[in-house]
Design an enzyme around this catalytic site. Structure first.
Site, short mmCIF file in Angstrom:
data_model
loop_
_atom_site.label_atom_id
_atom_site.label_comp_id
_atom_site.label_asym_id
_atom_site.label_seq_id
_atom_site.Cartn_x
_atom_site.Cartn_y
_atom_site.Cartn_z
N GLU A 66 -27.45 83.58 18.57
CA GLU A 66 -26.54 83.43 19.72
C GLU A 66 -26.08 81.98 19.91
OE1 GLU A 66 -25.29 86.02 22.10
OE2 GLU A 66 -24.04 84.25 22.01
N VAL A 108 -22.74 79.86 17.98
CA VAL A 108 -21.31 79.80 18.35
C VAL A 108 -21.18 79.63 19.86
CG1 VAL A 108 -19.09 81.01 18.31
CG2 VAL A 108 -20.71 81.35 16.43
N ILE A 138 -22.50 80.01 25.86
CA ILE A 138 -21.74 81.24 26.16
C ILE A 138 -22.32 82.39 25.32
CG2 ILE A 138 -19.48 82.38 26.11
CD1 ILE A 138 -18.14 79.65 26.12
N GLY A 144 -25.08 63.88 22.68
CA GLY A 144 -25.79 64.92 21.91
C GLY A 144 -24.92 66.12 21.56
N GLU A 152 -22.41 66.83 15.67
CA GLU A 152 -23.34 67.05 14.56
C GLU A 152 -23.84 65.70 14.05
OE1 GLU A 152 -24.16 70.27 13.54
OE2 GLU A 152 -23.03 70.62 15.36
N ASP A 174 -16.42 72.67 11.61
CA ASP A 174 -17.40 73.32 12.49
C ASP A 174 -16.75 74.51 13.21
OD1 ASP A 174 -20.08 72.93 14.25
OD2 ASP A 174 -18.39 73.26 15.61
N LYS A 178 -17.66 78.59 12.93
CA LYS A 178 -17.92 79.48 14.08
C LYS A 178 -16.93 80.65 14.07
CE LYS A 178 -19.85 75.72 16.81
NZ LYS A 178 -19.49 74.53 17.60
N GLY A 213 -24.53 70.64 23.78
CA GLY A 213 -25.44 69.93 24.69
C GLY A 213 -26.79 70.62 24.74
P1 NDP Z 1 -30.79 66.92 15.83
O1 NDP Z 1 -30.31 66.10 14.70
O2 NDP Z 1 -30.84 66.32 17.18
O3 NDP Z 1 -32.25 67.50 15.50
C1 NDP Z 1 -32.58 68.02 14.26
C2 NDP Z 1 -34.08 68.17 14.16
O4 NDP Z 1 -34.40 68.70 12.89
C3 NDP Z 1 -34.85 66.85 14.30
O5 NDP Z 1 -35.85 66.98 15.26
C4 NDP Z 1 -35.44 66.63 12.91
O6 NDP Z 1 -36.72 66.02 12.93
C5 NDP Z 1 -35.61 68.05 12.45
N1 NDP Z 1 -35.73 68.13 10.99
C6 NDP Z 1 -34.89 67.66 10.05
N2 NDP Z 1 -35.39 67.91 8.83
C7 NDP Z 1 -36.57 68.55 9.01
C8 NDP Z 1 -37.57 69.05 8.15
N3 NDP Z 1 -37.45 68.96 6.82
N4 NDP Z 1 -38.65 69.65 8.70
C9 NDP Z 1 -38.78 69.74 10.03
N5 NDP Z 1 -37.88 69.28 10.91
C10 NDP Z 1 -36.79 68.69 10.39
O7 NDP Z 1 -29.88 68.22 15.83
P2 NDP Z 1 -29.49 69.14 17.07
O8 NDP Z 1 -30.67 69.48 17.86
O9 NDP Z 1 -28.29 68.58 17.74
O10 NDP Z 1 -28.94 70.45 16.29
C11 NDP Z 1 -29.81 71.36 15.69
C12 NDP Z 1 -28.98 72.57 15.23
O11 NDP Z 1 -28.37 73.14 16.37
C13 NDP Z 1 -27.84 72.18 14.28
O12 NDP Z 1 -27.69 73.20 13.33
C14 NDP Z 1 -26.61 72.13 15.18
O13 NDP Z 1 -25.42 72.43 14.51
C15 NDP Z 1 -26.94 73.22 16.17
N6 NDP Z 1 -26.30 73.11 17.47
C16 NDP Z 1 -26.34 71.91 18.14
C17 NDP Z 1 -25.76 71.81 19.39
C18 NDP Z 1 -25.76 70.54 20.15
O14 NDP Z 1 -25.13 70.49 21.21
N7 NDP Z 1 -26.42 69.49 19.69
C19 NDP Z 1 -25.10 72.97 20.02
C20 NDP Z 1 -25.15 74.18 19.22
C21 NDP Z 1 -25.72 74.23 17.99
P3 NDP Z 1 -36.92 64.49 13.42
O15 NDP Z 1 -36.55 64.52 14.88
O16 NDP Z 1 -38.33 64.20 13.18
O17 NDP Z 1 -35.95 63.68 12.62
N1 HSE Z 2 -21.26 69.85 17.31
C1 HSE Z 2 -21.05 71.11 17.94
C2 HSE Z 2 -19.97 70.97 18.98
C3 HSE Z 2 -22.31 71.58 18.59
O1 HSE Z 2 -19.60 69.83 19.33
O2 HSE Z 2 -19.44 71.97 19.44
C4 HSE Z 2 -22.20 72.99 19.10
O3 HSE Z 2 -22.14 73.89 18.05
#
Ligand code: NDP
Ligand code: HSE
Length: 432
Positions: A129, A132, A136, A187, A190, A201, A205, A302
């Site tokens: 969920e 995308v 929402i 935050g 990407e 991106d 989606k 976020g």
């Molecule tokens: P971040 O870069 O903030 O976090 C990624 C996390 O992955 C980090 O904690 C990192 O660890 C961990 N990581 C990386 N490699 C490994 C590994 N080999 N083993 C274990 N942990 C690992 O990303 P986001 O939280 O922003 O995004 C995560 C996912 O969610 C992505 O696919 C993104 O596209 C998706 N997403 C993000 C949104 C957003 O608003 N940010 C919204 C919707 C989807 P460490 O912290 O130790 O480096």
């Molecule tokens: N980087 C993406 C965005 C995160 O800005 O919409 C949510 O998928």
């Protein structure tokens, strides 16, 4: 109360939000799941990194085996971005008997068939969920709540970073690079924001939504796409003068038996719901043949909005709902595509064309000559009196009547070859 152990892989923006919801609001999740979702293990890359949430001692490690080898951990939030090692981690989790909730749309759009097939072979499921439109609940709505409909069209603002940048440029007069840096700090972006701003991106989606809504099998990288990275502030200003706002739109709509799909910066009529989507908000406008038009609006990026979707997926997994939908939907299965893609060149609409041209006699005739020859009819023209800058150039904006993507693309290529037209012309569709 019964306790179900869960794991989290990735404790960045989204992972920390998931941990906060599970730890600080366990009562809430327990009420909805009928059991406590107990955070047993969290795996990260770098255990020394400071975190945005407090976890009990001994829970965080950099060893995926601590999740894989614990048979009591049933569900795992997979919150690692990019393709590798995200793909390998997902496979290892499935192979060790875990059901997985992921927010990683890039991974699903690229490796969906492999991952979903593997999950099916293993009798496991993948919930997505959060992949995308962040908070929402569009996946559940399209795949379950609207299943009595043939979706006719789907138009979305699916990237929070782009919408945030466009809003900041439009309302605060912010510079593009400044607004992007702010989106990264908040935050939304990407790890590598190139995929946000170049439309990739959004295309990933859209590929996921079109798969669910239309049974399309179009690969995200085959979806015609343009981003916001070539826009200038002057385009935003002209759009406003004309009564529009620029939005990065994802469109999938049935045209006869074919599916038109594209991602493009578009002039959207001010005052219409899509034009008023601001900041990191996303929106999806869906038309179903039975239900009619629907409009979904909410934060698309976020920490907490995305975590809200991930935790709901974890709850669905532990109560058994995901297994049922996963089995019945047969996502990314070997089934034939239900629709063929429409050649984007045949897509019709009105267009905004912006050039920087030499300010001398005959230029307008040269330009309108090319457009006329290609059958493109002009609806209006803006050319403000030139301040006669050193370069002797003047901006020229042309709004066309209905024409085609193919004709305008051809016209731009020809026009950019004219000596009176400088490189960097802009072309966008108009909606409303
Ligand atoms: P971040 O870069 O903030 O976090 C990624 C996390 O992955 C980090 O904690 C990192 O660890 C961990 N990581 C990386 N490699 C490994 C590994 N080999 N083993 C274990 N942990 C690992 O990303 P986001 O939280 O922003 O995004 C995560 C996912 O969610 C992505 O696919 C993104 O596209 C998706 N997403 C993000 C949104 C957003 O608003 N940010 C919204 C919707 C989807 P460490 O912290 O130790 O480096
Ligand atoms: N980087 C993406 C965005 C995160 O800005 O919409 C949510 O998928």
């Amino acid at each position: 109360m019964e306790k179900t152990k869960v794991g989290i892989v990735g404790l960045g923006t989204v992972g920390s939000g998931v941990a906060k919801l599970l730890l600080d609001h366990g009562d809430r999740t327990a009420r909805h799941a009928g059991r406590t979702l107990w955070v047993e293990q969290v795996v990260v890359q770098d255990v020394k990194k400071p975190r945005d949430c407090t976890l009990p001692k001994g829970v965080v490690s950099d060893d995926l085996r601590r999740i894989m080898d614990d048979p009591e951990i049933k569900a795992v939030a997979h919150l690692v971005g990019g393709l590798e090692p995200a793909r390998t981690i997902m496979l290892k989790l499935l192979e060790s008997g875990k059901d997985v909730a992921t927010a990683n749309k890039a991974l699903l759009a690229e490796h969906g068939p492999e991952l979903f097939d593997r999950a099916r072979e293993l009798g496991r499921s993948i919930a997505f969920e959060a992949s995308v439109a962040g908070g929402i609940p569009i996946i559940a709505n399209i795949s379950q709540c609207l299943s009595a409909n043939q979706v006719e069209s789907l138009t979305g603002i699916l990237n929070g970073t782009c919408n945030y940048i466009l809003t900041q440029m439009d309302e605060q007069g912010a510079d593009y690079a400044e607004a992007l840096a702010e989106a990264q700090k908040l935050g939304f972006a990407e790890a590598d924001p190139t995929m946000d701003v170049d439309g990739s991106d959004t295309a990933q989606k859209l590929a996921i939504l079109a798969h669910l809504a239309f049974g399309s099998r179009v690969k995200w990288s085959d979806i015609p796409r343009r981003g916001i990275d070539t826009l200038e502030v002057e385009d935003i200003t002209y759009a406003r003068e004309l009564g529009y706002r620029i939005k990065l739109l994802a469109v999938a709509q049935l045209v006869g038996d074919a599916l038109e799909m594209h991602v493009s910066p578009t002039l959207v009529k001010s005052g219409t719901p899509l034009a008023e989507v601001r900041g990191a908000f996303n929106a999806v406008s869906v038309v179903g043949d039975a239900v009619g038009p629907l409009f979904f609006h909410g934060l698309g990026a976020g920490q907490m909005p995305t975590a809200s979707a991930v935790v709901a997926d974890l709850i669905d997994i532990v109560v058994g709902r995901t297994a049922i939908t996963f089995r019945t939907l047969e996502l990314w299965s070997k089934r034939e595509a239900r629709v063929a893609p429409l050649d984007f060149s045949d897509s019709t609409g009105r267009y905004y064309l912006r050039f920087h041209v030499e300010d001398r006699p005959g230029v307008m005739a040269e330009i309108t000559g090319v457009l006329g020859r290609l059958g493109i009819s002009i609806a209006s023209v803006i050319q403000h009196e030139s301040k006669r800058g050193a370069a002797g150039l003047v901006p020229l904006v042309i709004i066309t009547h209905q024409t085609t993507e193919g004709a305008t693309r051809k016209a731009m290529a020809e026009l950019e070859r004219l000596a009176c037209v400088r490189p960097g012309a802009v072309r966008m569709g108009i909606r409303g």
